[in-house]
Motif scaffolding. Sequence first.
Motif, mmCIF file in Angstrom:
data_model
loop_
_atom_site.group_PDB
_atom_site.id
_atom_site.type_symbol
_atom_site.label_atom_id
_atom_site.label_comp_id
_atom_site.label_asym_id
_atom_site.label_seq_id
_atom_site.Cartn_x
_atom_site.Cartn_y
_atom_site.Cartn_z
ATOM 1 N N ILE A 94 -2.510 5.003 -4.006
ATOM 2 C CA ILE A 94 -2.518 4.622 -2.583
ATOM 3 C C ILE A 94 -1.455 3.573 -2.282
ATOM 4 N N VAL A 95 -1.326 2.590 -3.164
ATOM 5 C CA VAL A 95 -0.361 1.507 -2.929
ATOM 6 C C VAL A 95 1.075 2.029 -2.949
ATOM 7 N N PHE A 96 1.357 3.074 -3.718
ATOM 8 C CA PHE A 96 2.726 3.581 -3.805
ATOM 9 C C PHE A 96 3.020 4.741 -2.862
ATOM 10 N N LEU A 97 2.045 5.182 -2.061
ATOM 11 C CA LEU A 97 2.328 6.190 -1.036
ATOM 12 C C LEU A 97 3.443 5.726 -0.092
ATOM 13 N N PRO A 98 3.365 4.494 0.442
ATOM 14 C CA PRO A 98 4.445 4.048 1.336
ATOM 15 C C PRO A 98 5.810 4.008 0.654
ATOM 16 N N ALA A 99 5.842 3.738 -0.643
ATOM 17 C CA ALA A 99 7.128 3.684 -1.349
ATOM 18 C C ALA A 99 7.835 5.030 -1.285
ATOM 19 N N GLY A 100 7.088 6.105 -1.476
ATOM 20 C CA GLY A 100 7.694 7.438 -1.410
ATOM 21 C C GLY A 100 8.243 7.761 -0.042
ATOM 22 N N ILE A 101 7.532 7.337 0.990
ATOM 23 C CA ILE A 101 7.981 7.571 2.361
ATOM 24 C C ILE A 101 9.208 6.713 2.672
ATOM 25 N N TRP A 113 13.585 14.282 -6.783
ATOM 26 C CA TRP A 113 13.945 13.643 -8.052
ATOM 27 C C TRP A 113 14.616 12.291 -7.823
ATOM 28 N N ASN A 114 15.347 12.125 -6.725
ATOM 29 C CA ASN A 114 15.914 10.803 -6.427
ATOM 30 C C ASN A 114 14.814 9.805 -6.078
ATOM 31 N N VAL A 115 13.823 10.261 -5.325
ATOM 32 C CA VAL A 115 12.686 9.405 -5.005
ATOM 33 C C VAL A 115 11.937 9.063 -6.289
ATOM 34 N N ALA A 116 11.734 10.056 -7.157
ATOM 35 C CA ALA A 116 11.025 9.820 -8.422
ATOM 36 C C ALA A 116 11.784 8.810 -9.286
ATOM 37 N N ILE A 117 13.094 8.955 -9.380
ATOM 38 C CA ILE A 117 13.901 8.023 -10.180
ATOM 39 C C ILE A 117 13.785 6.605 -9.627
ATOM 40 N N ALA A 118 13.868 6.474 -8.307
ATOM 41 C CA ALA A 118 13.760 5.143 -7.688
ATOM 42 C C ALA A 118 12.383 4.540 -7.933
ATOM 43 N N ILE A 119 11.340 5.343 -7.867
ATOM 44 C CA ILE A 119 9.984 4.824 -8.075
ATOM 45 C C ILE A 119 9.753 4.482 -9.545
ATOM 46 N N ILE A 142 -1.579 -7.268 -16.768
ATOM 47 C CA ILE A 142 -1.224 -6.582 -18.005
ATOM 48 C C ILE A 142 -0.163 -5.543 -17.675
ATOM 49 N N ALA A 143 0.890 -5.503 -18.446
ATOM 50 C CA ALA A 143 1.900 -4.455 -18.300
ATOM 51 C C ALA A 143 1.308 -3.174 -18.878
ATOM 52 N N ASP A 144 1.225 -2.128 -18.040
ATOM 53 C CA ASP A 144 0.468 -0.932 -18.424
ATOM 54 C C ASP A 144 1.256 0.328 -18.082
ATOM 55 N N VAL A 145 1.423 1.206 -19.057
ATOM 56 C CA VAL A 145 2.123 2.469 -18.833
ATOM 57 C C VAL A 145 1.382 3.322 -17.805
ATOM 58 N N ASN A 146 0.074 3.175 -17.718
ATOM 59 C CA ASN A 146 -0.703 3.934 -16.739
ATOM 60 C C ASN A 146 -0.336 3.551 -15.312
ATOM 61 N N ASP A 147 -0.013 2.289 -15.101
ATOM 62 C CA ASP A 147 0.424 1.860 -13.771
ATOM 63 C C ASP A 147 1.690 2.620 -13.369
ATOM 64 N N VAL A 148 2.620 2.762 -14.300
ATOM 65 C CA VAL A 148 3.855 3.489 -14.017
ATOM 66 C C VAL A 148 3.531 4.939 -13.655
ATOM 67 N N ILE A 149 2.678 5.564 -14.435
ATOM 68 C CA ILE A 149 2.320 6.968 -14.195
ATOM 69 C C ILE A 149 1.733 7.147 -12.797
ATOM 70 N N PHE A 150 0.747 6.324 -12.458
ATOM 71 C CA PHE A 150 0.072 6.512 -11.166
ATOM 72 C C PHE A 150 0.892 5.979 -9.994
ATOM 73 N N VAL A 152 4.120 6.500 -9.827
ATOM 74 C CA VAL A 152 4.997 7.647 -9.585
ATOM 75 C C VAL A 152 4.234 8.756 -8.859
ATOM 76 N N VAL A 153 3.006 9.006 -9.258
ATOM 77 C CA VAL A 153 2.180 10.008 -8.570
ATOM 78 C C VAL A 153 2.039 9.627 -7.091
ATOM 79 N N GLY A 154 1.741 8.363 -6.830
ATOM 80 C CA GLY A 154 1.589 7.903 -5.457
ATOM 81 C C GLY A 154 2.869 8.011 -4.662
ATOM 82 N N GLY A 155 3.980 7.602 -5.273
ATOM 83 C CA GLY A 155 5.263 7.682 -4.587
ATOM 84 C C GLY A 155 5.649 9.111 -4.260
ATOM 85 N N LEU A 156 5.437 10.018 -5.202
ATOM 86 C CA LEU A 156 5.757 11.424 -4.945
ATOM 87 C C LEU A 156 4.802 12.032 -3.926
#
Length: 190
Positions: A94-101, A113-119, A142-150, A152-156
């Motif tokens: 939810i927090v990264f939905l606006p980032a994709g837009i 893919w440009n949006v994905a790379i930026a996110i 905590i630095a978490d790889v899961n945060d990156v995954i989700f 990106v999902v939100g941004g896309l």
Amino acid sequence: MDSPFGRLPELPFVIPFGVLILALLLWRLRARGRFSVARAAVALALAVYAAGIAANTVFPIYLRLPETDEPWTPGLALQPFHDYEVVDAVTNVIVFLPAGILLALVLARPVWWNVAIAIVAASLSIELIQLAMQALFHAGHIADVNDVIFNVVGGLAGYGILRLLMLSRWCARIIDLFHWSDPVTVAGTP
């Protein structure tokens, strides 16, 4: 009352950060001859969004820890989907939905893919900053790889929502007012 941990306040750091982002984005618009009120609104939204993300992902930062026999070790989670709560995943999406837009509106070539790379770049930067802040200042995330995954999902997902809206010619015309590059085509038509 002073915190026993010496917590740094967020606002003296994130407000100048947001103002700097806004200034750079407005400068970019002016330099490219693309300035308009609608595009400036996107710049403002992106600057406020970036400052909010910084305030909620980098802070709290503590200058000292309470007395304890346990050594401080920075938190790092590198195993995907391990010990990660659903509510955290949904929150990051939810927090990264606006980032994709917003990124789709600012990028010169707003393809997925440009949006994905930026996110991915933004999300990795956040996690690396969190790790550095933990090591230097005992930050609270905590630095978490899961945060990156989700993230990106939100941004896309945000990018997908924008693209769905653009299937309507009426919405596409409005969105083009806010887009920083040339008008985007709608369903293959100029």
